[in-house]
Design an enzyme around this catalytic site. Structure first.
Site, short mmCIF file in Angstrom:
data_model
loop_
_atom_site.label_atom_id
_atom_site.label_comp_id
_atom_site.label_asym_id
_atom_site.label_seq_id
_atom_site.Cartn_x
_atom_site.Cartn_y
_atom_site.Cartn_z
N ASP A 114 14.23 49.23 23.10
CA ASP A 114 13.99 49.20 21.65
C ASP A 114 15.13 49.89 20.91
O ASP A 114 16.26 49.88 21.39
CB ASP A 114 12.62 49.89 21.38
CG ASP A 114 11.92 49.34 20.16
OD1 ASP A 114 12.49 49.43 19.07
OD2 ASP A 114 10.80 48.83 20.28
N HIS B 280 11.67 52.28 14.42
CA HIS B 280 10.96 51.23 15.17
C HIS B 280 10.64 51.65 16.61
O HIS B 280 9.50 51.56 17.07
CB HIS B 280 11.84 49.97 15.15
CG HIS B 280 11.24 48.75 15.74
ND1 HIS B 280 11.38 48.41 17.07
CD2 HIS B 280 10.52 47.75 15.18
CE1 HIS B 280 10.76 47.26 17.29
NE2 HIS B 280 10.24 46.83 16.16
N SER C 43 5.78 43.56 16.82
CA SER C 43 6.38 44.75 17.44
C SER C 43 5.35 45.84 17.67
O SER C 43 5.51 46.65 18.57
CB SER C 43 7.46 45.34 16.53
OG SER C 43 8.70 44.75 16.78
#
Ligand SMILES: *[C@@H]1O[C@H](CO)[C@@H](O)[C@H](O)[C@H]1NC(C)=O
Ligand SMILES: *[C@@H]1O[C@H](CO)[C@@H](O)[C@H](O)[C@H]1NC(C)=O
Ligand SMILES: *[C@@H]1O[C@H](CO)[C@@H](O)[C@H](O)[C@H]1NC(C)=O
Ligand SMILES: *[C@@H]1O[C@H](CO)[C@@H](O)[C@H](O)[C@H]1NC(C)=O
Ligand SMILES: *[C@@H]1O[C@H](CO)[C@@H](O)[C@H](O)[C@H]1NC(C)=O
Ligand SMILES: *[C@@H]1O[C@H](CO)[C@@H](O)[C@H](O)[C@H]1NC(C)=O
Ligand SMILES: *[C@@H]1O[C@H](CO)[C@@H](O)[C@H](O)[C@H]1NC(C)=O
Ligand SMILES: *[C@@H]1O[C@H](CO)[C@@H](O)[C@H](O)[C@H]1NC(C)=O
Ligand SMILES: *[C@@H]1O[C@H](CO)[C@@H](O)[C@H](O)[C@H]1NC(C)=O
Length: 731
Positions: A138, A199, A525
């Site tokens: 990620d 994220h 996600s």
């Protein structure tokens, strides 16, 4: 490979934009290529690197050592180099080279969510949960987050072979590994596994973060934030930088994560259109992980709600759709006449009263703008003196950012612009109203000489309709293999609270000053790491189960979803809503291994070259090794036909008993009219754990314009082993 991958979150609307590298190419231009040479090489790692260097030297001479960006040598064989088109072609002809393809960039596309899945904090835990390692590919993580503290953790399990190989980053006994990959380093990229975007911190804490009580986004979604396996270890592989996530780096991270000894790989990254398996770095990496006993859990994509929009769709990985939980965020606006309207938005700001104006009434005429632009609050289109310290009505989702930069103190978005089924955050007080309510606000503004309003901090009502698959979640069917149902299942991905990076703000937008330890965002996600955490939970009880067995357990125990509330039915939710607790004890599993997937690829028309790109080994197609898609031992059933009409097909399946040694399962089918399903035999008796039994499913369908949805349930009275059966036309 021709994709652009992005982290699959919807932090801002523009995040879902797709950037492609389709500029005309100059023959002498240096581009990053992946020279792919198949399976893990024999011999020492340093011998492999010198082999790669020698190959490059033969073609590039002295430029070779500078051109070699990375060697893949731990889990597969190959390297990444900057080459011209001509050099690429020469290397492609060398012995041992399977394929040379350009590395493109993809974009990364409390938590109440676990409770909503029926998975409370005090669930039964496997004694060896702390031996499970979740690999996160990620944007890195914020290592100092409370979610990654290691109080009470012993040293990493002995199988761990990874390292903490990153600047400005300290690992611990919870966060046991960190690496970063940046083959296309841009000057502004911080070369570290540290997350500057939020994220990766969010996804890692969702999959395996510790339980951290009393977290919230400035008071919203207050509660205990936790991952699915709070005692498991996290290994971070940073593959995404602000410019995207390149194929070369994705493959490098798979090469390392597999060799390091992770148990589950969580990958919330994707492109915007489906790629065949041999063209897709994620499918190739996931195949190698599968061969090594590691399940890859993928975000399905954020390109919904159009049919056929799913992108991460390989049968050896898990494809996770995103659905709502029973909490939504609404933001109310109270007008000076006490009329109140509300809409989906996350607003952390307290509601001060301000004058309110319509953007169309205050164009920045000095810069040549008219109400044609200012109604949408386009960039610089608002008169700064007329909007200063006022709430502005804008008819566009990008309005808030532009209005803030023009000096506004709040925004009402007016219009049915899509994205109504989840809530965004904006950098200033904002609510998002339907056209009808927006007209009410405009009528009020017209009705008085001193219109005013206040936008209140969000409320969190219960959403009784949940779970519903959110509009942006990518839908099936898989355009690569129509008769393989995708997505596989759905998990919470709407307005999820989890840990955040301190190097950014709530929105990351200019003018936002809110640096927060926990943030609320949406995307496939966010659903993917819920499934990764659930898979890790199953693995903690069953360390020897194959990736396909874990995936089957998650799919056959998923809770049914409503096809009334989700009109795309299985194309939206696959087998249903994930239920981690039930998945630990599925009764039967549909197992499959490398040989089954090879046979499937052969049946899909793969030739020696394309097959080797995926498998990396000497697997070959033959008459005996050539199965139709219908005979892949998959835990769901799909049947397509090019045009309306009748179709009959048989599916061969084998189940493995993982429940009680002595057990007998009876088949039940649920079918709508137009769909007929026969199971032969319809009773299976087992005498041992691990015993396999085969059966044949005959599906006869008369398909019109609507998909026909049915199911097969094997039940021994204790377990229901459920598989969806769908039939549809592609015309
Ligand atoms: C380490 O990371 C922090 C947070 O991003 C940053 O402020 C700091 O400058 C970095 N330190 C070094 C030495 O790079
Ligand atoms: C929870 O956090 C809030 C805000 O940070 C703080 O004011 C409060 O004291 C905390 N409550 C508990 C029980 O820790
Ligand atoms: C969050 O909830 C806890 C108890 O559930 C409470 O003690 C705390 O004050 C709340 N914090 C905020 C910021 O609302
Ligand atoms: C709006 O409500 C407040 C509080 O209930 C009240 O004091 C005020 O007079 C009301 N204003 C109007 C215009 O009705
Ligand atoms: C507000 O007034 C303007 C100008 O008088 C008029 O064009 C517009 O239709 C009115 N809007 C509403 C919603 O009443
Ligand atoms: C193998 O299949 C690929 C993709 O369909 C095709 O481009 C290639 O030409 C084929 N190679 C051979 C040797 O047939
Ligand atoms: C595999 O099966 C397909 C369709 O039945 C056939 O066209 C193909 O030639 C077979 N391939 C091999 C290697 O036997
Ligand atoms: C499927 O099952 C039938 C009946 O057991 C058998 O005749 C057939 O060979 C099987 N097909 C495959 C591809 O295994
Ligand atoms: C299995 O399904 C049947 C029929 O829907 C239901 O009555 C039963 O409760 C289910 N059993 C379990 C263990 O979920």
């Amino acid at each position: 490979m021709t994709s652009t991958l992005w982290p699959l979150l919807l932090l801002t609307i523009t995040y879902s934009l797709f950037f492609s590298n389709t500029l005309a190419t100059d023959a002498n231009e240096l581009k990053t290529y992946i020279v792919y040479m198949g399976d893990v090489p024999k011999g020492s790692l340093s011998a492999t690197t010198s082999r790669h260097t020698n190959m490059l030297q033969e073609v590039l001479g002295s430029r070779a050592s500078k051109s070699l960006l990375r060697s893949y040598k731990r889990s597969f064989n190959g390297f990444v180099a900057k080459l011209t088109e001509h050099e690429r072609n020469r290397i492609a002809g060398m012995e041992g080279v399977v394929s040379v393809f350009p590395s493109q960039t993809k974009q990364p596309l409390t938590t109440r969510s676990w409770d909503f899945m029926g998975f409370p904090q005090d669930v039964k835990r496997a004694p060896l949960e702390s031996d499970v390692i979740v690999g996160m590919l990620d944007t890195g993580v914020w290592p100092e987050s409370d979610s990654f503290k290691d109080d009470g953790f012993g040293p990493p399990p002995a199988k761990w072979k990874g390292s903490c190989d990153s600047k400005n980053f300290t690992c611990n006994n919870k966060l046991i590994g960190a690496k970063y990959y940046n083959s296309e380093a841009r000057a502004e990229d911080e070369l570290s596994a540290r997350d500057t975007e939020g994220h990766g911190t969010h996804t890692a804490s969702t999959a395996a973060g510790r339980a951290v009580p009393n977290t919230s986004l400035l008071g919203l979604a207050n509660g205990t934030a936790r991952g699915g396996v709070p005692s498991a270890r996290i290994a971070v592989y940073k593959i995404c930088f602000p410019g995207g996530c390149s194929d070369a780096d994705i493959l490098a991270a798979f090469d390392d994560a597999i060799a390091d000894g992770v148990d589950i790989i969580s990958l919330s990254v994707g492109g915007s259109f489906p790629l065949d398996y041999f063209e897709d770095s994620i499918a190739i990496g996931a195949f190698h992980s599968m061969k090594n006993g590691i399940l890859t859990s993928n975000a399905a994509g954020n390109s919904g709600p159009g049919l056929g929009s799913i992108t991460n769709l390989s049968p050896w990985s898990l494809s996770v759709a995103a659905s709502s939980i029973d909490r939504k965020f609404l933001t109310q606006i109270v007008l000076g006449n006490n009329m109140t309207y509300e809409g989906p938005a996350i607003n952390t700001f307290d509601g001060a009263v301000h004058p309110i104006v319509y953007g169309a009434s205050v164009p920045n005429t000095k810069q040549g703008f008219t109400s044609d632009e200012s109604r949408y609050c386009e960039q610089d289109s608002l008169d700064p003196t007329a909007v200063k310290n006022k709430i502005v009505v804008c008819e566009d989702l990008d309005g808030p950012q532009n209005a803030l930069l023009s000096g506004a103190s709040g925004v009402v978005i007016d219009g049915d612009l899509g994205y109504e089924d989840f809530a965004f955050s904006w950098p200033l007080p904002t609510t998002y109203l339907s056209s009808k309510d927006g007209k009410g606000v405009l009528a009020y503004i017209n009705s008085t000489t001193t219109p005013s309003a206040s936008i209140l901090k969000s409320i969190e009502p219960v959403d009784k309709t949940a779970p519903v698959v959110v509009s942006f979640s990518s839908r099936g069917p898989s355009l690569i293999t129509l008769d393989l149902l995708k997505p596989d299942l759905t998990a919470p991905g709407v307005d999820i609270l989890a840990a955040w990076s301190q190097d950014t703000t709530v929105t990351g937008d200019e003018g936002d000053t809110r640096v927060v330890p926990y943030n609320i965002i949406s995307g496939t996600s966010m659903s993917c790491p819920h499934a990764s955490g659930a898979a890790a939970y199953v693995k903690s009880f069953h360390p020897t189960w194959s990736p396909a067995a874990i995936k089957s357990a998650l799919m056959t125990t998923a809770a049914p979803m409503s096809s009334t509330k989700n009109t795309d039915a299985e194309f939206a939710y696959g087998s249903g809503h994930i239920d981690p607790l039930k998945a630990v004890d599925p009764g039967l599993v549909y197992d499959a291994g490398e040989a089954d997937f090879v046979s499937f690829l052969c049946g899909q028309g793969y030739n020696a070259t394309t097959l080797k790109i995926v498998t990396g080994d000497a697997s070959a197609c033959s008459a005996a090794n050539n199965a139709t898609v219908w005979d892949l031992n998959y835990p769901s059933f799909a049947l397509s036909t090019p045009k309306s009409g009748s179709i009959v097909r048989t599916f061969n399946r084998t189940v493995t008993n993982v429940g009680a040694a002595q057990s007998t399962y009876q088949a039940t089918v649920n079918t709508p009219s137009g769909l007929e399903v026969k199971i032969n035999p319809n009773s299976l008796a087992f005498n041992a754990v691990g015993e396999k039994q085969s059966f044949v499913v005959t599906v006869s369908a008369t398909v019109g314009s609507n998909m026909l949805s049915g199911s097969l349930v094997w039940s021994d009275g204790v377990h229901n082993v459920t598989s969806p059966i769908v039939a549809f036309t592609t015309s």
